[in-house]
Structure formats: structure tokens, C-alpha cells
Design a protein around this motif. Structure first.
Motif, PDB file in Angstrom:
ATOM      1  N   ALA A   1       1.338   9.330  -5.909  1.00  0.00           N
ATOM      2  CA  ALA A   1       1.566  10.728  -5.549  1.00  0.00           C
ATOM      3  C   ALA A   1       2.679  11.338  -6.393  1.00  0.00           C
ATOM      4  O   ALA A   1       2.583  12.499  -6.827  1.00  0.00           O
ATOM      5  CB  ALA A   1       1.908  10.830  -4.062  1.00  0.00           C
ATOM      6  N   ALA A   2       3.733  10.578  -6.648  1.00  0.00           N
ATOM      7  CA  ALA A   2       4.839  11.090  -7.456  1.00  0.00           C
ATOM      8  C   ALA A   2       4.378  11.410  -8.871  1.00  0.00           C
ATOM      9  O   ALA A   2       4.716  12.461  -9.429  1.00  0.00           O
ATOM     10  CB  ALA A   2       5.980  10.066  -7.482  1.00  0.00           C
ATOM     11  N   ILE A   3       3.580  10.522  -9.468  1.00  0.00           N
ATOM     12  CA  ILE A   3       3.096  10.772 -10.828  1.00  0.00           C
ATOM     13  C   ILE A   3       2.105  11.930 -10.844  1.00  0.00           C
ATOM     14  O   ILE A   3       2.113  12.762 -11.765  1.00  0.00           O
ATOM     15  CB  ILE A   3       2.449   9.495 -11.399  1.00  0.00           C
ATOM     16  N   TYR A   4       1.260  12.019  -9.817  1.00  0.00           N
ATOM     17  CA  TYR A   4       0.235  13.070  -9.797  1.00  0.00           C
ATOM     18  C   TYR A   4       0.859  14.456  -9.632  1.00  0.00           C
ATOM     19  O   TYR A   4       0.497  15.410 -10.334  1.00  0.00           O
ATOM     20  CB  TYR A   4      -0.751  12.802  -8.668  1.00  0.00           C
ATOM     21  N   PHE A   5       1.806  14.588  -8.703  1.00  0.00           N
ATOM     22  CA  PHE A   5       2.366  15.901  -8.401  1.00  0.00           C
ATOM     23  C   PHE A   5       3.576  16.239  -9.263  1.00  0.00           C
ATOM     24  O   PHE A   5       3.865  17.421  -9.481  1.00  0.00           O
ATOM     25  CB  PHE A   5       2.767  15.980  -6.916  1.00  0.00           C
ATOM     26  N   LEU A   6       4.287  15.235  -9.755  1.00  0.00           N
ATOM     27  CA  LEU A   6       5.508  15.487 -10.535  1.00  0.00           C
ATOM     28  C   LEU A   6       5.381  14.981 -11.963  1.00  0.00           C
ATOM     29  O   LEU A   6       6.393  14.761 -12.634  1.00  0.00           O
ATOM     30  CB  LEU A   6       6.709  14.810  -9.855  1.00  0.00           C
ATOM     31  N   GLY A   7       4.131  14.792 -12.438  1.00  0.00           N
ATOM     32  CA  GLY A   7       3.930  14.240 -13.773  1.00  0.00           C
ATOM     33  C   GLY A   7       4.573  15.064 -14.863  1.00  0.00           C
ATOM     34  O   GLY A   7       5.178  14.534 -15.794  1.00  0.00           O
ATOM     35  N   GLY A   8       4.440  16.406 -14.774  1.00  0.00           N
ATOM     36  CA  GLY A   8       5.029  17.261 -15.806  1.00  0.00           C
ATOM     37  C   GLY A   8       6.543  17.159 -15.852  1.00  0.00           C
ATOM     38  O   GLY A   8       7.147  17.123 -16.922  1.00  0.00           O
ATOM     39  N   ILE A   9       7.169  17.116 -14.671  1.00  0.00           N
ATOM     40  CA  ILE A   9       8.629  17.026 -14.612  1.00  0.00           C
ATOM     41  C   ILE A   9       9.100  15.655 -15.084  1.00  0.00           C
ATOM     42  O   ILE A   9      10.155  15.530 -15.727  1.00  0.00           O
ATOM     43  CB  ILE A   9       9.112  17.297 -13.175  1.00  0.00           C
ATOM     44  N   LEU A  10       8.320  14.623 -14.780  1.00  0.00           N
ATOM     45  CA  LEU A  10       8.726  13.254 -15.101  1.00  0.00           C
ATOM     46  C   LEU A  10       8.321  12.806 -16.499  1.00  0.00           C
ATOM     47  O   LEU A  10       8.536  11.643 -16.850  1.00  0.00           O
ATOM     48  CB  LEU A  10       8.110  12.280 -14.084  1.00  0.00           C
ATOM     49  N   THR A  11       7.745  13.712 -17.298  1.00  0.00           N
ATOM     50  CA  THR A  11       7.293  13.328 -18.643  1.00  0.00           C
ATOM     51  C   THR A  11       8.400  12.696 -19.483  1.00  0.00           C
ATOM     52  O   THR A  11       8.182  11.640 -20.098  1.00  0.00           O
ATOM     53  CB  THR A  11       6.692  14.539 -19.375  1.00  0.00           C
TER      54      THR A  11
ATOM     55  N   ALA B   1       0.832  -1.208   0.000  1.00  0.00           N
ATOM     56  CA  ALA B   1       0.000   0.000   0.000  1.00  0.00           C
ATOM     57  C   ALA B   1       0.862   1.251   0.000  1.00  0.00           C
ATOM     58  O   ALA B   1       0.567   2.233  -0.707  1.00  0.00           O
ATOM     59  CB  ALA B   1      -0.927  -0.009   1.218  1.00  0.00           C
ATOM     60  N   LEU B   2       1.951   1.252   0.760  1.00  0.00           N
ATOM     61  CA  LEU B   2       2.843   2.412   0.826  1.00  0.00           C
ATOM     62  C   LEU B   2       3.508   2.669  -0.531  1.00  0.00           C
ATOM     63  O   LEU B   2       3.593   3.816  -0.996  1.00  0.00           O
ATOM     64  CB  LEU B   2       3.905   2.187   1.901  1.00  0.00           C
ATOM     65  N   ILE B   3       3.970   1.604  -1.188  1.00  0.00           N
ATOM     66  CA  ILE B   3       4.601   1.749  -2.502  1.00  0.00           C
ATOM     67  C   ILE B   3       3.615   2.312  -3.523  1.00  0.00           C
ATOM     68  O   ILE B   3       3.941   3.213  -4.312  1.00  0.00           O
ATOM     69  CB  ILE B   3       5.149   0.388  -2.983  1.00  0.00           C
ATOM     70  N   LEU B   4       2.374   1.810  -3.503  1.00  0.00           N
ATOM     71  CA  LEU B   4       1.362   2.295  -4.440  1.00  0.00           C
ATOM     72  C   LEU B   4       1.035   3.765  -4.185  1.00  0.00           C
ATOM     73  O   LEU B   4       0.909   4.563  -5.128  1.00  0.00           O
ATOM     74  CB  LEU B   4       0.102   1.440  -4.331  1.00  0.00           C
ATOM     75  N   LEU B   5       0.907   4.154  -2.924  1.00  0.00           N
ATOM     76  CA  LEU B   5       0.578   5.543  -2.599  1.00  0.00           C
ATOM     77  C   LEU B   5       1.702   6.492  -3.003  1.00  0.00           C
ATOM     78  O   LEU B   5       1.453   7.565  -3.566  1.00  0.00           O
ATOM     79  CB  LEU B   5       0.299   5.675  -1.100  1.00  0.00           C
ATOM     80  N   VAL B   6       2.942   6.120  -2.713  1.00  0.00           N
ATOM     81  CA  VAL B   6       4.080   6.977  -3.072  1.00  0.00           C
ATOM     82  C   VAL B   6       4.205   7.099  -4.589  1.00  0.00           C
ATOM     83  O   VAL B   6       4.428   8.191  -5.132  1.00  0.00           O
ATOM     84  CB  VAL B   6       5.381   6.418  -2.465  1.00  0.00           C
ATOM     85  N   GLY B   7       4.036   5.968  -5.308  1.00  0.00           N
ATOM     86  CA  GLY B   7       4.113   6.021  -6.766  1.00  0.00           C
ATOM     87  C   GLY B   7       3.020   6.876  -7.373  1.00  0.00           C
ATOM     88  O   GLY B   7       3.276   7.690  -8.281  1.00  0.00           O
TER      89      GLY B   7
END
Length: 357
Positions: free
Chosen positions: A30-40, A22-28
């Protein structure tokens, strides 16, 4: 109520592996949601790396060193993409510009059709309804034209970023493929020690995501090429533009096919009218969609799309709303991920009272 929640929590989250998953899924997420533009660029590189993993593995199996296999496959991929970009893009932009210039003519023809329809069926369509419909179409067309112009100007301002991506993405793809095992080991160092369930889910999804990306690219190419050839043989205007649109529409399951039907039917109607040629175009388009849905998709995605169509549509709407294009593109694998997590999640981690008695 509290006792019920406590019992549910003990059943579902008393297992440390379940908490880690659950922790891995939540962190992943959140990272895509908040840093999606940077991680494109990273996401683009990861998708292409999944796509190229299969030919690299085939060359390695034939005795080629992995670094040389990666270099050769990446060179061929870049060459093909460059040929498509510089050969096809000018034609698409030219046809898009021509179609945009004919918007006033299309609107006037719509007006003529509606007036004729209103005269033939006065009880079905009133003059006010026809006028309102024409005004709505005109506003939508004008808004679409403004959007295309704004996109053109914004693309000019983002030219530097695009050039940087053209350098960074191939480099990241190369190192993702060359140092795959080392990168995986590095990522595992940041994972919780209790990762049994996470590894189980990952092993199931890794194979599905790779097959899904490869299958989706093949589907886009086959459907797009078949549409271009069919439209060109039927002498439909903007054959390349419409064929590419039909090919790209498969990115959005079900919804994409419904949306792209409108421009295909509109162009055919305004070019041929309600004639035999119009119906030839629509029949050919229907055959392509039927082959895609009943032959291509089952062959390419027999494992990935083992989901109910309602679930797929909900996944497209939900993940597309969260993560935009990437949510739509990975809607099916993400829905499969949710299914895999539900299947892997322990139903009860508590030992039974009669165990050991």
C-alpha cells in the motif's frame, strides 16, 4: 461453504507469525502504491545502495573503515555516472533528434515498399490495406514526436526537482550504506513482535535482490556495449542510440527484446534495404540476444530467475501495471518474493488430533 472458509482461515492464519507477515506485506504494498511518486528518491537510493554494498563490503574486509569505504565507493560511482551523463547523453539526444527528423523519409519509404509489395502480391495486400497501414504508421510517428516534445518541455519544468534529487539521492545513499545496521534496527522497532516468518522471507530475498540489481546493471552494460560496438562495426546509423536501447531493453524480460527488435530492423532496412548488410545486422543482433539469454542471464541470475518464463511475463504485466517502472524493474524479485512467501507460509498451524496421544 462457511465451514470450508473457516477451516481454510484456521489453517492459514491461526499462526500469529503468518498474520504479521501478511500485515507487513499489505502495508508495504500500500505504501508503494499510494506513495510511489513521493518515495521515488528513496527507491532510487535503495537500489543504488544495494548495488554499491558489494564493493563497500570488499573494502571493509580489506581493513578499511566503513565510513571511508562508503565515501570512496560513492565518489567513484558519482564520477562514473557524471562521465557517462555528460559524455554519452549529448550523442544520444543528437541521434534521437536526427532519427526524428527522418521520420517523413522513413514513412515515404514504407509507402514505396508497400506499393511494390502490393503490386507483386495483389491478392495478399489490397490498395486499401496498404493505405490504411501507411496512415496508421504516420499517426503513430507523429504521436511519438509529440510525446518526445512534451517530455522535453516537462523535463525543463522538472529541472528544479532533478537538481534536488541530485543532492538528496547521494546523501541518502551515503547514510544508507554508512548506517545500515542502525537503520535496520530502527525499522525492526516498528515491526510486529511475531516476525519469525517475515525474517525468514527477508533473509532469502535480501540476498536475491542484491544479486539481482548487481546482475541487471552488469547485463545492461554488457549487452548495450556489445550492441553499440557491433552496430558501429557494421556501419549502422544511430549505433549509439540503438545500442543503448538494446541494453535498456533487458530491464523488461522477454518483452523488451521483442519490442526493441522493431527499431533495429527498421533502421537497418531503410539504410541498407533487403541486402547482405541488412542480414549481417540482424544476425549480429540475434547473436547478442542469444548470448544474453543463454549465457549472461544464467550466469548472473542463476538464483533469481529460477522461475517459469510464463510466470515472469505475468509478473512483468501485473507489477508493471501496479507500480509502473519500479514494478517492471523488480518484477522478477517480486515474483520470487511471492514464491518465497508461499513456501514459508504454514500449510497448517493446527496440531494434529493424534499428537500427544
Amino acid at each position: 461453504m462457511l465451514e470450508t472458509l473457516s477451516n481454510w482461515y484456521n489453517k492459514r492464519f491461526s499462526d500469529p507469525d503468518a498474520i504479521a507477515l501478511a500485515l507487513i506485506l499489505l502495508v508495504g504494498a500500500a505504501a508503494i502504491y499510494f506513495l510511489g511518486g513521493i518515495l521515488t528518491p528513496v527507491l532510487v537510493s535503495l537500489v543504488i545502495a544495494y548495488l554499491l554494498e558489494w564493493p563497500v563490503n570488499r573494502l571493509v574486509a580489506c581493513g578499511v573503515r566503513r565510513i571511508f569505504a562508503v565515501g570512496f565507493v560513492l565518489f567513484v560511482f558519482v564520477w562514473i555516472c557524471s562521465a557517462i551523463l555528460f559524455g554519452l547523453s549529448p550523442l544520444i539526444w543528437q541521434q534521437a533528434a536526427n532519427l526524428l527528423s527522418e521520420v517523413p523519409t522513413i514513412v515515404s519509404r514504407v509507402q514505396v515498399y508497400l506499393l511494390e509489395l502490393q503490386q507483386q502480391y495483389p491478392n495478399l495486400i489490397s490498395t486499401e490495406q496498404a493505405s490504411t497501414f501507411i496512415d496508421d504508421i504516420t499517426k503513430q510517428m507523429m504521436q511519438g514526436g509529440k510525446t518526445l516534445v512534451s517530455m522535453s518541455f516537462s523535463s525543463l519544468f522538472n529541472l528544479v526537482a532533478i537538481l534536488i534529487y541530485l543532492v538528496l539521492v547521494p546523501l541518502m545513499i551515503f547514510f544508507m550504506l554508512k548506517d545500515k545496521e542502525e537503520l535496520i534496527r530502527g525499522c525492526l522497532r516498528f515491526m510486529p513482535n511475531q516476525r519469525r516468518l517475515a525474517i525468514k522471507v527477508w533473509l532469502e530475498m535480501d540476498l536475491q535482490i542484491g544479486k539481482y540489481i548487481q546482475g541487471k546493471v552488469i547485463e545492461i552494460v554488457v549487452v548495450g556495449l556489445a550492441s553499440v560496438i557491433a552496430f558501429a562495426l557494421l556501419d549502422l546509423r544511430y549505433a549509439i542510440l540503438l545500442g543503448v536501447a538494446v541494453g535498456l531493453s533487458v530491464l523488461i524480460p522477454y518483452i523488451g527484446a521483442a519490442v526493441v527488435t522493431i527499431p533495429v530492423a527498421a533502421v537497418a532496412l531503410f539504410q541498407f534495404g533487403v541486402s547482405a548488410e541488412f542480414w549481417y545486422v540482424m544476425i549480429a543482433y540475434g547473436i547478442i540476444q542469444a548470448i544474453d539469454g543463454n549465457v549472461i542471464v544464467p550466469i548472473l541470475f542463476s538464483q533469481a530467475v529460477n522461475l517459469n518464463p510464463v510466470v515472469i511475463i505475468i509478473a512483468v504485466l501485473f507489477f508493471g501495471g501496479l507500480w509502473g517502472f519500479w514494478g517492471v524493474f523488480f518484477a522478477i524479485p517480486l515474483a520470487a518474493l511471492v514464491k518465497a512467501v508461499i513456501n514459508a507460509w504454514p500449510a497448517s498451524s493446527q496440531p494434529k488430533l493424534d499428537e500427544g496421544v
